[in-house]
Design a protein around this motif. Structure first.
Motif, mmCIF file in Angstrom:
data_model
loop_
_atom_site.group_PDB
_atom_site.id
_atom_site.type_symbol
_atom_site.label_atom_id
_atom_site.label_comp_id
_atom_site.label_asym_id
_atom_site.label_seq_id
_atom_site.Cartn_x
_atom_site.Cartn_y
_atom_site.Cartn_z
ATOM 1 N N SER A 135 0.840 -1.195 0.000
ATOM 2 C CA SER A 135 0.000 0.000 0.000
ATOM 3 C C SER A 135 0.876 1.247 0.000
ATOM 4 O O SER A 135 1.621 1.494 0.949
ATOM 5 C CB SER A 135 -0.896 0.005 1.243
ATOM 6 N N ARG A 180 -7.160 2.188 4.392
ATOM 7 C CA ARG A 180 -7.039 1.587 3.058
ATOM 8 C C ARG A 180 -7.764 0.247 2.988
ATOM 9 O O ARG A 180 -8.325 -0.114 1.946
ATOM 10 C CB ARG A 180 -5.560 1.416 2.690
ATOM 11 N N HIS A 186 -7.253 -1.986 -0.446
ATOM 12 C CA HIS A 186 -6.136 -2.910 -0.248
ATOM 13 C C HIS A 186 -6.536 -4.113 0.582
ATOM 14 O O HIS A 186 -7.451 -4.050 1.415
ATOM 15 C CB HIS A 186 -4.970 -2.195 0.446
#
Length: 232
Positions: A135, A180, A186
């Protein structure tokens, strides 16, 4: 947080020594399995079920802090503040180099691993076009906020203020990573990889700063600045 001292610099080296191998091993494993792991799917599914409007707002704000614009602005402000507080260029320069090199490593690793992102059915926001691992928001954001906090903490004289500043930097890095996953951009291992790489970079950059500054264990920037500004 004791600041950048000769007595703590080896702890940062140990962090780098653990972070880099762990990141490399995770990168190899993610590339080898060629898809999400079972834990990735379980974490994302549980996260989607637990979504609420307030949490979505918090996640959206947090993820913005790790965006390219957010990281660039934070790095520039931190570098300028470090320059003003220390009257030296070194920490600002190390911070800038660390941020740029981290972004480069993230880009190359993404291209190498070429991992697909989670299904867009679970996504909150516009789809991303680059690969998932690691990420970038998590890695770049964690490096800039944590490293800035560590360096700026050395300009403070009180132990509690140094600890609060570093804790805030770490919490921001954690919040960015969790956001995220929450927003569906992600898998959990993408974020874990970002944190591991950030630990390695922050440990290396802080150790380098300790070595170059040769700061005595009892006197940090905070004490030095206070001494310089004291009335004579």
């Amino acid at each position: 947080m004791a600041g950048l001292t000769s007595t703590t610099r080896h702890r940062w080296l140990y962090g780098a020594a653990l972070g880099f191998p762990a990141f490399i091993l995770l990168t190899w494993w993610v590339h080898h399995i060629d898809g999400p792991a079972g834990i990735d799917e379980a974490v994302l599914a549980a996260t989607v079920q637990g979504r609420t409007r307030p949490l979505t707002i918090v996640a959206t704000v947090s993820t913005g802090l790790g965006s390219t614009v957010g990281v660039i602005i934070a790095a520039i402000l931190a570098a300028l503040l470090l320059l003003w507080r220390t009257r030296r260029l070194l920490l600002s320069l190390i911070l800038t180099i660390a941020v740029v090199e981290t972004a480069a490593v993230v880009f190359l690793t993404k291209e190498l691993v070429a991992r697909d992102r989670p299904p867009t059915d679970w996504l909150i926001g516009a789809p991303a076009g680059d690969p998932a691992f690691p990420s970038g928001h998590t890695t770049n954001g964690s490096v800039v906020y944590v490293l800035s906090a560590i360096y700026l903490a050395t300009t403070l004289t009180h132990r509690w203020s140094r600890a609060l500043l570093v804790a805030a930097g770490i919490l921001i890095g954690i919040a960015i990573g969790l956001s995220r996953i929450y927003l569906g951009y992600h898998w959990a291992t993408d974020v874990l990889g970002g944190w591991l790489l950030a630990i390695a970079v922050c440990g290396t950059a802080t150790y380098v700063a300790c070595r170059l500054q040769r700061i005595d264990g009892s006197v940090g920037y905070g004490a030095e600045v206070a001494h310089q500004r004291a009335p004579r």
